[in-house]
Design a protein around this motif. Structure first.
Motif, PDB file in Angstrom:
ATOM      1  N   ALA A  17     121.766  49.684  51.144  1.00  7.05           N
ATOM      2  CA  ALA A  17     122.756  50.411  50.390  1.00  7.05           C
ATOM      3  C   ALA A  17     123.144  49.716  48.929  1.00  7.05           C
ATOM      4  N   GLU A  68     123.070  56.792  42.689  1.00  5.69           N
ATOM      5  CA  GLU A  68     124.550  56.879  42.603  1.00  5.69           C
ATOM      6  C   GLU A  68     124.873  58.599  43.147  1.00  5.69           C
ATOM      7  N   PRO A  69     125.878  58.571  43.955  1.00  4.20           N
ATOM      8  CA  PRO A  69     126.236  59.940  44.414  1.00  4.20           C
ATOM      9  C   PRO A  69     126.316  60.915  43.486  1.00  4.20           C
ATOM     10  N   PRO A  92     118.809  57.977  52.787  1.00  2.00           N
ATOM     11  CA  PRO A  92     119.915  58.443  52.101  1.00  2.00           C
ATOM     12  C   PRO A  92     119.554  58.600  50.552  1.00  2.00           C
ATOM     13  N   HIS A  95     123.860  55.420  47.597  1.00  2.00           N
ATOM     14  CA  HIS A  95     124.703  54.394  48.331  1.00  2.00           C
ATOM     15  C   HIS A  95     125.886  54.973  48.813  1.00  2.00           C
ATOM     16  N   PRO A  96     126.535  54.556  49.976  1.00  2.01           N
ATOM     17  CA  PRO A  96     127.675  55.093  50.529  1.00  2.01           C
ATOM     18  C   PRO A  96     128.918  55.422  49.564  1.00  2.01           C
ATOM     19  N   LEU A  97     129.519  56.582  49.697  1.00  3.71           N
ATOM     20  CA  LEU A  97     130.554  56.927  48.987  1.00  3.71           C
ATOM     21  C   LEU A  97     131.861  55.954  48.843  1.00  3.71           C
ATOM     22  N   ASP A  98     131.915  55.049  49.928  1.00  2.00           N
ATOM     23  CA  ASP A  98     132.996  54.174  49.744  1.00  2.00           C
ATOM     24  C   ASP A  98     132.662  53.011  49.138  1.00  2.00           C
ATOM     25  N   GLN A  99     131.426  52.704  48.683  1.00  3.95           N
ATOM     26  CA  GLN A  99     131.021  51.663  47.922  1.00  3.95           C
ATOM     27  C   GLN A  99     131.386  51.679  46.386  1.00  3.95           C
ATOM     28  N   PRO A 104     129.094  45.174  44.706  1.00  2.00           N
ATOM     29  CA  PRO A 104     129.876  45.549  46.166  1.00  2.00           C
ATOM     30  C   PRO A 104     131.381  45.053  46.116  1.00  2.00           C
TER      31      PRO A 104
END
Length: 117
Positions: A17, A68-69, A92, A95-99, A104
Motif C-alpha cells: 500500500a 492514486e485513487p 488493488p 492505495h487505501p482511501l484513508d491513507q 503515510p
C-alpha cells in the motif's frame, strides 16, 4: 484475447500500500507509482527519494501507473510518453482511501513542502 504489451503484466498485484523503500527506511512520499511489470510500489518524482524512477533505472521496467485513487494513467520511461488509459492491472488499483497524501500518516514532516523536487 487482450493484447499483450511488453513491459506490462496484468496478473501481478502491487507490492503493498506504500512505497517499498520508504516503508523499509521510515521515509514518506507525496504520490505513489506502480510498476506495471512487477508491481513494485515506489514514490513519485516530487517525493524526496523518487523511488519510482529509481526502480526503472535499476530494472529497466518501462511502464508505471499511478497508484492514486481515481487515476488510471500510465507513463513510459523509455519514450517519456503518458497514456490516459491502458490495460487493467491486478487489484488493488490504488492505495487505501484513508491513507493521506502526502503519506503515510505519522511520518510526514511539518515542513514537507520544503522537501519537494
Amino acid at each position: 484475447m487482450t493484447e499483450q504489451i511488453e513491459g506490462i503484466d496484468t496478473a501481478v498485484p502491487p507490492s503493498g500500500a506504500g512505497c517499498v523503500e520508504c516503508d523499509a527506511g521510515g521515509g514518506w512520499w507525496v504520490h505513489l507509482r506502480r510498476c506495471a511489470q512487477c508491481g513494485h510500489i515506489g514514490c513519485c518524482d516530487m517525493s524526496p527519494n523518487q523511488h519510482g524512477t529509481k526502480h526503472f533505472e535499476s530494472t529497466g521496467h518501462p511502464f508505471i501507473q499511478s497508484f492514486e485513487p481515481g487515476e488510471e494513467w500510465f507513463y513510459n520511461f523509455e519514450n517519456k510518453e503518458m497514456y490516459e488509459g491502458g490495460p487493467e492491472l491486478a487489484p488493488p488499483h490504488a492505495h487505501p482511501l484513508d491513507q493521506p497524501v502526502p503519506g503515510p500518516r505519522g511520518r510526514v514532516p511539518a515542513d514537507w513542502q520544503s522537501h519537494l523536487h
